[in-house]
Motif scaffolding. Structure first.
Motif: not given
Lengths: 426, 555
Positions: B302-306, B322-329, B336-348
């Protein structure tokens, strides 16, 4: 009988038209004549069977060669300060070629049916969602809520293929599935269970749909509402819907954004999405936004991966910019900002706007224009005249499209590349 | 066409060359031993320059459904980094979820000539390939995701013969035109659809009654027995959960010596010590990797930033939403194959957890001894966008810079890390191993990642600078298959890359079983599922390269 054209039957043909990518069609091909002989429906069959009309391009209504048409189109584009490209209505390669040209001439990419798509896309960009796909619906759903949508009108085979299937992966009997319609009533009996059981229908006028969606979301969160009814629906009934969803193992909330045709409908979609997010705190649920027929979804997907934005993208400043309001075709034409309309639709035959600005139409042969455009170039249809790829509504599955007949029509991709080459030659 | 690269200082670890001054000859896109008596058509004087093979990113999310979901989710991120149409480059956008075209240009500008998409859902493979086809200047390839798909789980839970599983894995690799197999939260994506919220290594999937350990063993065995060069690519259980270092160590032990690649291991190296119950497990992980030669890792620094996290791990992404930043995901269950999740994040850098994550990744880099078994990734874009690689390389090569950075982060995190005491500085040779020779070897790419005769002429030429970040940011020249594509920061030629694949053999009788399964349960006909060659090569841009599988893997 020596001049009889050979008749061929093709099986497992995918449909780029229906939005749910039915790929079990049987199609009879005889020369240029295409007939859906099995598994067609009111959307797919006419789309496949649209007769080929023009085979030659026209400039100012006069037949000409493809090179001449491309040269004239390039001339119009090079003179234009702000061309708007719309329709789309296309497969992957057609869209790729269009975006290359639009980027080059600093135009706008928009779609005939951007407005319905944006009712969903704006929600994704604002709060996201928790979604599912047709295969999960087919195997897992125990409760299906249909909001403000008459599914069978736009998706005639949805229930047959994904709800009343004969068996599921996990032992559930699909015939026991519960279907709840809120808002709009179903026009036919597709939503009736195989044993004749009717769906639970909670009809209410469209003016109340935003409130009803908000109420469902609030009730799921545990809020107590002051009102006793909304749009004629008793709060008690809405509470029952929420309870049913909370007790479901895997519920699905669906709508077709095209049928949520009222201002700010994205906010209603957002409430439905929030409802599903809340349900997932304790059980499983997913939204299933239906739509994307005739290449709508396909074009938006390609635009999203090539520009970052799914639709309504302007390249006027030399890089893609997205604005759901500013870059709408009708607005750009009405305000006089756009001075050229380029209509690209290899799958869809929806009418183009009537405008006084010069117009180039690159559309599937058989498309009719109310007014003869300056340039008309008939093209083949992906999945009939040449190979291609099309997405279905859930954005996950893209199907290969096959060539069924030899029409000699060029692809929209080839035409768009021809125009770009002609621009080089200017 | 014969090209001579004259007198550069060559770092070619595949041939043990550590700064050897020599000429390189390119004929028709390939490196050749010598000019064969011909006069070069073109000669580049590279005296004083550093020459390496083109860099390979062996784990980068550059194509497929979840990347385009991330794009759709984050218009504001694109607005912050518009990419203007310029010269040969088309317009696009950059930063966390860049457009495909901009992705290719920016990788090439940094001297990367290949990138591998690690999470190709079988049902979404067509999209992954279509997106990767629109990444210019790069070779691409994919690892197909298995382990939460119902066909496999039904086989495993019914006690099916391993040979049947091997056939299915081989069929899936070929159908999806991939080069390896990945498993993500083994069984967990499926378990989440049954409302399970966690799945430990030895915990039963509630419906199938199988454990992640069994899934890993079965898939690793299939990959090994099929002779797939790349070991099973594993995103383990419990990503991001404090204490998951024990899960990871058990995963290593549980694979019983089979080859296994642990990806973005930084996210799986967390202990529970200290007041905040979050600590570094990097030393234990590094010790286990050093001791187990069957294990390779990439870091997922990880490197710091959005940025935005895009993963197949719907279970863990939902837990972290719940950690999404901005708050949307976005989370999705898929076919019946797989899934996915996309969550924006800011490492500070002032956040304790984020700062310690930063330390943990660097600790892994510096404590895993063998650079052939550790790879430089940020798990783009999950830890940071790939454009931060030059900065990351500087952190590894320059101890004083690293310690300066360490002094600026959350002091409690810094105090809990042994990073400041680690003396190691990576050499150019070791960087070349991690980002070229090692990656090619790990994937079975015999003609990439090196500068010997027969290699595809993917070559990067740097001007030595005191600041290695600047050096790695902007090479003087980049050649793709022998064509000069980047000249002092300018894209001078846009070429399209190859698609790296393998075609393992299998018993065709599995196809009858698959047809029945597709007909009964899925939503498409089985004949429309496999990706045909025309779909990848039909428009004349991409070319499929088929690499051989090892023989004799089957026991």
């Amino acid at each position: 009988m020596s001049d009889q054209v050979s008749v061929e039957i093709r099986s497992n043909v995918p449909s780029p038209f229906c939005g749910i990518a039915s790929d079990d069609l049987q199609i009879q091909v005889s020369g240029l004549d295409v007939r859906v002989v099995a598994n067609g429906d009111a959307v797919t069959t006419p789309a496949f069977e649209l007769p080929v009309e023009a085979l030659k391009p026209r400039v100012a209504g006069v037949e000409c060669s493809l090179d001449e048409a491309c040269a004239r189109a390039a001339e119009l584009i090079s003179r234009s300060h702000y061309p708007v490209f719309s329709g789309f209505g296309t497969d992957v390669n057609d869209t790729r070629a269009a975006l290359s040209l639009i980027d080059r001439c600093r135009g706008v990419f928009d779609q005939k049916r951007s407005e319905p798509s944006l009712r969903n896309l704006l929600v994704v960009a604002d709060s996201g969602w928790m979604a599912t796909t047709l295969g999960e619906v087919k195997n897992r759903a125990d409760v299906l809520v249909v909001f403000g949508t008459d599914i069978e009108d736009a998706f005639p085979r949805f229930f047959e293929r994904f709800v009343w299937n004969s068996e599921t992966l996990f032992g559930q009997d699909p015939a026991t599935r519960e279907v709840i319609y809120i808002g709009r009533e179903p026009s036919g009996r597709a939503a009736y269970a195989p044993d004749g059981r009717a769906p639970w229908v909670l009809p209410c006028p469209s003016e109340s749909w935003p409130d009803v969606a908000a109420a469902l979301s609030a009730l799921a969160r545990g809020a107590r509402l002051q009102a006793s009814e909304i749009g004629g629906l008793a709060i008690g009934d809405l509470q029952k819907v929420v309870e049913r969803l909370k007790n479901a193992s895997y519920s699905v909330v669906t709508w077709a954004a095209g049928q949520l045709d009222f201002p700010n409908a994205d906010l209603t979609v957002q409430q439905l999405c929030q409802l599903v997010v809340v349900l997932n705190e304790t059980t499983r649920s997913g939204v299933l936004p239906l739509g994307g027929q005739n290449g709508d979804k396909t074009a938006a997907q390609v635009c999203a991966w090539q520009t970052g934005y799914p639709t309504r993208v302007s390249f006027a400043r030399g890089y893609p910019e997205f604005d759901p309001f500013l870059f709408g075709t009708d607005r750009l034409l009405a305000s006089g900002e756009a001075d050229l309309l380029v209509w690209v639709a290899s799958l869809s035959t929806l009418p183009l706007p009537v405008t006084d600005v010069p117009t180039i139409v690159i559309a599937r042969s058989g498309m009719r224009c109310e007014r003869e455009p300056e340039v008309f170039i008939p093209v083949g249809t992906p999945g009939i005249d040449h190979v291609g790829h099309a997405y279905r509504c859930d954005s996950v599955v893209a199907l290969p499209l096959y060539k069924l007949r030899e029409s000699g029509l060029p692809s929209a991709q080839a035409v768009l590349q021809g125009i770009e080459n002609a621009l080089d030659a200017l | 066409m014969l090209t001579k690269l004259a007198g550069g200082k060559v770092y070619d670890p595949a041939h043990g060359q550590d700064g050897v001054v020599r000429d390189i000859f390119i004929r028709d896109g390939r490196i050749v031993d010598g000019p064969g008596g011909d006069t070069p058509d073109r000669t580049y004087d590279l005296s004083g320059r550093i020459v390496m093979a083109g860099a390979i990113d062996m784990h980068t999310h550059i194509g497929g459904g979840k990347v385009t979901i991330a794009r759709t989710l984050l218009p504001e991120d694109h607005r912050g980094d518009p990419a203007v149409r310029e010269g040969l480059m088309r317009g696009g956008c950059g930063h966390a979820a860049p457009s495909t075209l901009t992705t290719g240009y920016r990788y090439a500008e940094m001297g990367y000539t290949a990138g591998f998409e690690p999470a190709v859902l079988p049902i979404n493979a067509r999209q992954a390939h279509m997106e990767m086809a629109d990444v210019p200047l790069m070779d691409v390839g994919g690892y197909v995701m298995l382990g939460s798909d119902d066909f496999f789980l039904r086989l495993l839970s019914s006690g099916a013969d391993q040979r049947l599983i091997n056939d299915y894995v081989a069929w899936t690799i070929r159908s999806s035109q991939c080069i390896g197999v990945k498993v993500v939260n083994p069984g967990g994506i499926s378990a989440f659809k049954f409302n399970q919220r966690k799945l430990d290594l030895d915990e039963d999937h509630t419906y199938y009654g199988v454990t992640p350990r069994q899934i890993l063993q079965s898939l690793a065995r299939a990959v090994h027995e099929l002779g797939v060069p790349h070991p099973l690519h594993v995103h383990g259980c419990n990503l991001g959960v404090p204490g998951n270092v024990d899960t990871t160590l058990n995963t290593i032990a549980g694979i019983e010596g089979l080859p296994m690649h642990l990806t973005h291991v930084q996210f799986h190296s967390y202990g529970t010590e200290g007041d905040r119950k979050f600590s570094s497990g990097a030393a234990r992980i590094a010790e286990a990797v050093n001791a187990n030669k069957n294990i390779t890792v990439d870091v997922g620094q990880i490197l710091f930033g959005a940025t935005v996290t895009a993963s197949g791990d719907s279970m863990r992404q939902h837990a972290n939403a719940g950690h999404a930043n901005p708050a949307k995901w976005v989370c999705m269950d898929i076919e019946c194959d797989a899934g996915c999740g996309v969550v924006p994040f800011k490492y500070r850098d002032q956040n304790f957890v984020n700062a310690l994550q930063w330390c943990i990744g660097l600790e892994v880099f510096l404590m895993v001894e063998d650079p052939w078994r550790v790879f430089l990734t940020t798990d783009h874009p999950n830890g940071a966008p790939f454009t931060s690689y030059p900065h990351l390389i500087k952190l590894l090569m320059d101890r004083s810079f690293r310690n300066d950075m360490l002094a600026t982060i959350n002091p409690d995190a810094a105090a809990l890390s042994n990073l400041g005491s680690l003396q190691r500085e990576y050499s150019l040779y070791e960087i070349a191993i991690m980002t070229r020779a090692g990656a090619a070897r790990l994937l079975g790419l015999s003609d990439r990642g090196h500068l010997g005769a027969g290699a595809g002429a993917d070559i990067t030429v740097y001007r030595p600078q005191d600041d290695v970040e600047k050096m790695f940011e902007a090479p003087d020249y980049v050649f793709k298959d022998g064509e000069l594509v980047v000249d002092h920061g300018m894209i001078v030629n846009v070429v399209w890359g190859n698609v790296h694949t393998i075609r393992p053999e299998y018993d065709r009788s599995i196809e009858g079983r698959l047809k029945d399964y597709f007909d009964r349960y899925l939503t498409m006909h089985v004949d429309n599922f496999p990706i045909s060659d025309w779909e990848l090569e039909g428009d004349g841009r991409s070319k499929i390269l088929i690499h051989p599988c090892r023989t004799g893997g089957r026991s």
